[in-house]
Motif scaffolding. Structure first.
Motif, PDB file in Angstrom:
ATOM      1  N   GLN A 121      -3.413   4.156   1.666  1.00  0.00           N
ATOM      2  CA  GLN A 121      -2.074   4.723   1.809  1.00  0.00           C
ATOM      3  C   GLN A 121      -1.002   3.694   1.462  1.00  0.00           C
ATOM      4  OE1 GLN A 121      -2.163   6.152   5.845  1.00  0.00           O
ATOM      5  NE2 GLN A 121      -3.320   7.993   5.321  1.00  0.00           N
ATOM      6  N   GLY A 122      -1.215   2.451   1.890  1.00  0.00           N
ATOM      7  CA  GLY A 122      -0.261   1.398   1.568  1.00  0.00           C
ATOM      8  C   GLY A 122      -0.193   1.128   0.072  1.00  0.00           C
ATOM      9  N   HIS A 123      -1.349   1.125  -0.578  1.00  0.00           N
ATOM     10  CA  HIS A 123      -1.399   0.917  -2.034  1.00  0.00           C
ATOM     11  C   HIS A 123      -0.660   2.032  -2.758  1.00  0.00           C
ATOM     12  CE1 HIS A 123      -3.024   0.039  -6.029  1.00  0.00           C
ATOM     13  NE2 HIS A 123      -3.325   1.328  -6.109  1.00  0.00           N
ATOM     14  N   LEU A 124      -0.907   3.269  -2.343  1.00  0.00           N
ATOM     15  CA  LEU A 124      -0.265   4.404  -3.001  1.00  0.00           C
ATOM     16  C   LEU A 124       1.241   4.420  -2.750  1.00  0.00           C
ATOM     17  CD1 LEU A 124      -2.935   7.145  -2.190  1.00  0.00           C
ATOM     18  CD2 LEU A 124      -2.469   6.127  -4.422  1.00  0.00           C
ATOM     19  N   ALA A 125       1.655   3.873  -1.608  1.00  0.00           N
ATOM     20  CA  ALA A 125       3.085   3.828  -1.287  1.00  0.00           C
ATOM     21  C   ALA A 125       3.785   2.659  -1.964  1.00  0.00           C
ATOM     22  CB  ALA A 125       3.276   3.750   0.229  1.00  0.00           C
ATOM     23  N   GLY A 126       3.018   1.794  -2.638  1.00  0.00           N
ATOM     24  CA  GLY A 126       3.614   0.674  -3.355  1.00  0.00           C
ATOM     25  C   GLY A 126       3.921  -0.537  -2.506  1.00  0.00           C
ATOM     26  N   GLU A 127       3.282  -0.637  -1.346  1.00  0.00           N
ATOM     27  CA  GLU A 127       3.505  -1.789  -0.478  1.00  0.00           C
ATOM     28  C   GLU A 127       2.803  -3.010  -1.077  1.00  0.00           C
ATOM     29  OE1 GLU A 127       2.285  -0.865   3.485  1.00  0.00           O
ATOM     30  OE2 GLU A 127       3.295   1.100   3.489  1.00  0.00           O
ATOM     31  N   GLN A 128       3.582  -4.063  -1.365  1.00  0.00           N
ATOM     32  CA  GLN A 128       3.043  -5.225  -2.075  1.00  0.00           C
ATOM     33  C   GLN A 128       2.003  -5.986  -1.259  1.00  0.00           C
ATOM     34  OE1 GLN A 128       3.559  -6.030  -5.265  1.00  0.00           O
ATOM     35  NE2 GLN A 128       4.777  -4.135  -5.403  1.00  0.00           N
ATOM     36  N   ASP A 129       2.152  -6.024   0.059  1.00  0.00           N
ATOM     37  CA  ASP A 129       1.233  -6.823   0.870  1.00  0.00           C
ATOM     38  C   ASP A 129      -0.134  -6.181   1.023  1.00  0.00           C
ATOM     39  OD1 ASP A 129       2.505  -4.811   2.291  1.00  0.00           O
ATOM     40  OD2 ASP A 129       2.254  -5.809   4.224  1.00  0.00           O
ATOM     41  N   VAL A 130      -0.267  -4.903   0.672  1.00  0.00           N
ATOM     42  CA  VAL A 130      -1.575  -4.231   0.777  1.00  0.00           C
ATOM     43  C   VAL A 130      -2.018  -3.672  -0.574  1.00  0.00           C
ATOM     44  CG1 VAL A 130      -1.352  -3.657   3.224  1.00  0.00           C
ATOM     45  CG2 VAL A 130      -0.445  -2.087   1.494  1.00  0.00           C
ATOM     46  N   LYS A 131      -1.394  -4.086  -1.635  1.00  0.00           N
ATOM     47  CA  LYS A 131      -1.714  -3.546  -2.956  1.00  0.00           C
ATOM     48  C   LYS A 131      -3.116  -3.964  -3.391  1.00  0.00           C
ATOM     49  CE  LYS A 131       0.428  -2.846  -7.476  1.00  0.00           C
ATOM     50  NZ  LYS A 131       0.568  -1.397  -7.259  1.00  0.00           N
ATOM     51  N   ILE A 132      -3.880  -3.006  -3.906  1.00  0.00           N
ATOM     52  CA  ILE A 132      -5.218  -3.287  -4.407  1.00  0.00           C
ATOM     53  C   ILE A 132      -5.096  -3.946  -5.776  1.00  0.00           C
ATOM     54  CG2 ILE A 132      -7.433  -2.256  -5.052  1.00  0.00           C
ATOM     55  CD1 ILE A 132      -6.793   0.045  -3.131  1.00  0.00           C
ATOM     56  N   SER A 133      -5.835  -5.022  -5.986  1.00  0.00           N
ATOM     57  CA  SER A 133      -5.712  -5.788  -7.229  1.00  0.00           C
ATOM     58  C   SER A 133      -6.187  -4.972  -8.425  1.00  0.00           C
ATOM     59  CB  SER A 133      -6.525  -7.078  -7.134  1.00  0.00           C
ATOM     60  OG  SER A 133      -7.919  -6.791  -7.144  1.00  0.00           O
ATOM     61  N   GLU A 134      -5.691  -5.336  -9.604  1.00  0.00           N
ATOM     62  CA  GLU A 134      -6.078  -4.652 -10.826  1.00  0.00           C
ATOM     63  C   GLU A 134      -7.571  -4.837 -11.096  1.00  0.00           C
ATOM     64  OE1 GLU A 134      -5.643  -2.140 -13.920  1.00  0.00           O
ATOM     65  OE2 GLU A 134      -4.117  -2.673 -12.415  1.00  0.00           O
ATOM     66  N   GLU A 135      -8.090  -6.006 -10.728  1.00  0.00           N
ATOM     67  CA  GLU A 135      -9.519  -6.261 -10.915  1.00  0.00           C
ATOM     68  C   GLU A 135     -10.353  -5.292 -10.089  1.00  0.00           C
ATOM     69  OE1 GLU A 135     -12.807  -9.877 -10.292  1.00  0.00           O
ATOM     70  OE2 GLU A 135     -10.662 -10.235  -9.900  1.00  0.00           O
TER      71      GLU A 135
ATOM     72  N   ALA B  97      -6.149  10.298  -2.967  1.00  0.00           N
ATOM     73  CA  ALA B  97      -4.736  10.669  -2.873  1.00  0.00           C
ATOM     74  C   ALA B  97      -4.565  12.183  -3.008  1.00  0.00           C
ATOM     75  CB  ALA B  97      -3.935   9.955  -3.950  1.00  0.00           C
ATOM     76  N   LEU B  98      -5.323  12.801  -3.946  1.00  0.00           N
ATOM     77  CA  LEU B  98      -5.266  14.249  -4.117  1.00  0.00           C
ATOM     78  C   LEU B  98      -5.738  14.955  -2.856  1.00  0.00           C
ATOM     79  CD1 LEU B  98      -5.063  16.897  -5.735  1.00  0.00           C
ATOM     80  CD2 LEU B  98      -7.339  16.407  -6.667  1.00  0.00           C
ATOM     81  N   TYR B  99      -6.847  14.492  -2.321  1.00  0.00           N
ATOM     82  CA  TYR B  99      -7.401  15.102  -1.107  1.00  0.00           C
ATOM     83  C   TYR B  99      -6.408  14.982   0.043  1.00  0.00           C
ATOM     84  CZ  TYR B  99     -11.274  16.622   1.922  1.00  0.00           C
ATOM     85  OH  TYR B  99     -12.079  17.327   2.775  1.00  0.00           O
ATOM     86  N   ASN B 100      -5.838  13.778   0.215  1.00  0.00           N
ATOM     87  CA  ASN B 100      -4.906  13.536   1.316  1.00  0.00           C
ATOM     88  C   ASN B 100      -3.637  14.378   1.161  1.00  0.00           C
ATOM     89  OD1 ASN B 100      -4.033  11.842   3.693  1.00  0.00           O
ATOM     90  ND2 ASN B 100      -2.420  11.300   2.249  1.00  0.00           N
ATOM     91  N   ALA B 101      -3.129  14.483  -0.079  1.00  0.00           N
ATOM     92  CA  ALA B 101      -1.924  15.271  -0.319  1.00  0.00           C
ATOM     93  C   ALA B 101      -2.171  16.761  -0.123  1.00  0.00           C
ATOM     94  CB  ALA B 101      -1.407  15.013  -1.734  1.00  0.00           C
ATOM     95  N   SER B 102      -3.416  17.185  -0.254  1.00  0.00           N
ATOM     96  CA  SER B 102      -3.746  18.605  -0.120  1.00  0.00           C
ATOM     97  C   SER B 102      -3.810  19.046   1.340  1.00  0.00           C
ATOM     98  CB  SER B 102      -5.083  18.903  -0.815  1.00  0.00           C
ATOM     99  OG  SER B 102      -5.003  18.673  -2.206  1.00  0.00           O
ATOM    100  N   ILE B 103      -4.180  18.132   2.227  1.00  0.00           N
ATOM    101  CA  ILE B 103      -4.292  18.480   3.648  1.00  0.00           C
ATOM    102  C   ILE B 103      -2.899  18.689   4.235  1.00  0.00           C
ATOM    103  CG2 ILE B 103      -5.026  17.681   5.926  1.00  0.00           C
ATOM    104  CD1 ILE B 103      -7.260  16.142   4.568  1.00  0.00           C
TER     105      ILE B 103
END
Length: 565
Positions: free
Chosen positions: A194-208, A262-268
């Motif tokens: 959720q933090g990654h999808l919200a654009g929070e820099q401290d919890v962002k998943i790396s590109e790798e 994200a799709l699943y979460n947005a659907s609930i």
């Protein structure tokens, strides 16, 4: 000539686009082209809408499958008045279904065939936030449909257990099958996503990590096997065993896995009256095709059912497409043509096409996807879960037997969705497979785990006794509960009343000399099919917008509009 049906003449005889087949992709394209002010003729040799995406009565499904399990000769049409103007390329149909096995353990069901609406391409659902819902809302096509919620998702095992999928914070807390450590790890994982999808820099998943296999990322997060299985196969909806690269044909990357979450979460919870992530249309999935046909008809598309098409008309000098010949003998012309995936073009024996066409024809053949998909439809009188009517079950790879390398999905739908007799349930099962034998083994594994399958005359008689009150149930549909309580006979497993098992070819859409739409795929939703449909429309009409927003400024809302003229 008495055997030729009295086909009505079509007027006008020239269109911008001819669409053959009323499957979902063809119906969407017809609606999009009509919205773009193109003149469209939409033909179907069937007497109903939907083709391979339709929902059919109980008695009609076996004959439909059988008719597409062989390659019948196309209807012969009278010769052209001007045979020197065009080259005629005959249409043939490609068999798309095989290994069809219909079993009836309750003959009484046939008396009420029209009370059933069975999906040819099940199981299917619509995520509350996916592309199909957005398309319905954007085009106003939702006016022609009603939906109900699919209430829950479970993961099954080879002992018949159905485990709830902890797909939200509340569900995690309520889940009694997870320990405290497992719950904490799952909560931390969902918080990271959720933090990654919200654009929070401290919890962002790396590109790798985003480009790495999703299963590797889940291992990196320290998630136990049970939770990994839930995430991979019941939420991210992976098809193949993600931990076995030797058999996995579609290795899910972390980025794609996160998008699915994200799709699943947005659907609930997106819709107030939908408790789960999925919706199912009342009267079956065939309503989708009909809804887009209605939308196209409102925009001026001309519909003619029961109209076979026998040949393709091409210019003898240039080899360019000109039109089609109908079974009535009438020639209809258009600039563009869209074909149902069952059609292929053939040449008469001993004939040779003009050189320009000869170079194009080898490219026009249905392209196989990866193998086949095995489908099963079962009818029971009791629910798999006594307290729930409509739900999804996912069997992850290896969960039923060691050689199971693909996920198997099962959708139970009750009579409150107008797909079966009151108090009954329809189970749709599907699994990707390499061949018919493997497909049957996968479907049978689920049936044997969850159902009591009658094997002899004695058990057959028991089933007939169980359904002896079908007639009275039909007389009082409103009083019959469809909540799916336990069986009156005290059986632990529901008894099978009727089943249809078959394998379907997987074919891809094609844009070349002629455009061909895809068959139903092995996915649970329609996102990939909508993407392919959009690309086909863009290819034939690159200058037009796919359902422009302005098309809804003054939407025509005619509840009585019929798509057929």
């Amino acid at each position: 000539m008495d055997d030729i049906p009295p086909y009505p003449p079509i007027d006008p005889t020239t269109f911008d686009l001819i669409v053959i087949g009323t499957g979902l992709p063809e119906s969407i394209i017809a609606a999009a082209a009509s919205t773009a002010s193109k003149s469209v003729l939409h033909l179907d040799p069937n007497p109903f809408y939907g083709s391979h995406f339709s929902s059919l009565p109980l008695a009609d499904l076996p004959s439909f499958l059988s008719s597409h399990s062989t390659s019948p000769s196309p209807p012969r049409s009278p010769s052209s008045d001007d045979p020197n103007e065009f080259s005629l390329l005959e249409f043939a149909t490609r068999p798309l279904y095989s290994s069809i096995d219909i079993s009836t353990f309750s003959p009484n069901l046939d008396q009420h065939s029209r009370k059933f609406n069975l999906d040819v391409a099940g199981p299917r659902v619509l995520f509350c936030a996916d592309k199909s819902i957005e398309l319905l809302l954007r085009t106003g096509t939702n006016q022609y449909m009603e939906f109900k919620s699919v209430d829950a998702t479970f993961v099954g095992d080879n002992k018949g257990n159905l485990w709830s999928v902890p797909d939200s914070r509340a569900a995690i807390f309520k889940d009694k099958s997870l320990g405290l450590v497992e719950k904490n790890k799952l909560m931390r994982f969902f918080k990271l996503v959720q933090g990654h999808l919200a654009g929070e820099q401290d919890v962002k998943i790396s590109e790798e990590d985003l480009q790495s296999p999703f299963v590797d990322f889940l291992n990196k997060m320290g998630l136990p096997p049970k939770i990994k299985s839930f995430i991979l196969y019941a939420i991210a909806m992976a098809d193949y065993d993600q931990e076995d690269t030797g058999v996995c044909r579609d290795l899910l990357k972390t980025k794609d896995g996160i998008d699915q979450l994200a799709l699943y979460n947005a659907s609930i919870g997106r819709f107030q009256n939908a408790s789960g992530a999925f919706l199912y249309p009342i009267y079956g999935q065939g309503e989708l095709s009909q809804a887009f046909c209605r939308r196209a008809a409102v925009k001026g598309c001309l519909y003619v059912l029961r109209m076979p098409v026998t040949a393709l008309l091409v210019d003898k000098d240039t080899g360019c497409y000109k039109g089609v010949r109908l079974a009535s003998g009438q020639d209809i012309f258009s600039q563009k043509l869209i074909l149902d995936p069952t059609f292929k073009v053939t040449l008469p024996l001993g004939s040779s096409p003009p050189l320009p066409l000869k170079e194009k024809l080898p490219f026009f053949s249905l392209k196989d996807d990866k193998g086949k998909i095995a489908r099963g439809i079962c009818i029971t009188k009791t629910s798999l879960k006594p307290d729930i009517s409509n739900f999804l079950v996912v069997y992850p790879p290896r969960s039923l037997f060691p050689e199971q390398v693909t996920s198997i999905r099962l959708l139970q739908i009750a009579s409150n969705l107008a797909v079966c007799l009151p108090g009954m349930f329809v189970l749709y099962i599907s699994a990707l497979c390499n061949d018919d034998d493997q497909g049957k083994k996968l479907i049978h594994a689920v049936m044997n785990t969850l159902l009591t399958v009658p094997l002899d005359s004695e058990s057959n008689a028991a089933v007939q006794s169980e359904t002896a009150e079908i007639g009275s149930a039909v007389q009082d549909e409103t009083s019959e509960s469809s909540s799916g309580g336990p069986s009156d006979s005290g059986e632990e497993k529901p008894t099978l009343l009727w089943s249809a098992l078959y394998s379907q070819e997987l074919t891809l859409g094609q844009v070349d000399f002629i455009c061909s739409t895809p068959m139903p795929d092995g996915k649970l939703n329609y996102n990939d099919l909508i993407d392919t449909t959009f690309k086909i429309f863009q290819e034939i009409y690159p200058e037009e917008e796919f359902f422009p927003e302005t098309s809804l400024e003054n939407p025509e809302v005619d509840g009585d509009a019929s798509p057929e003229t």
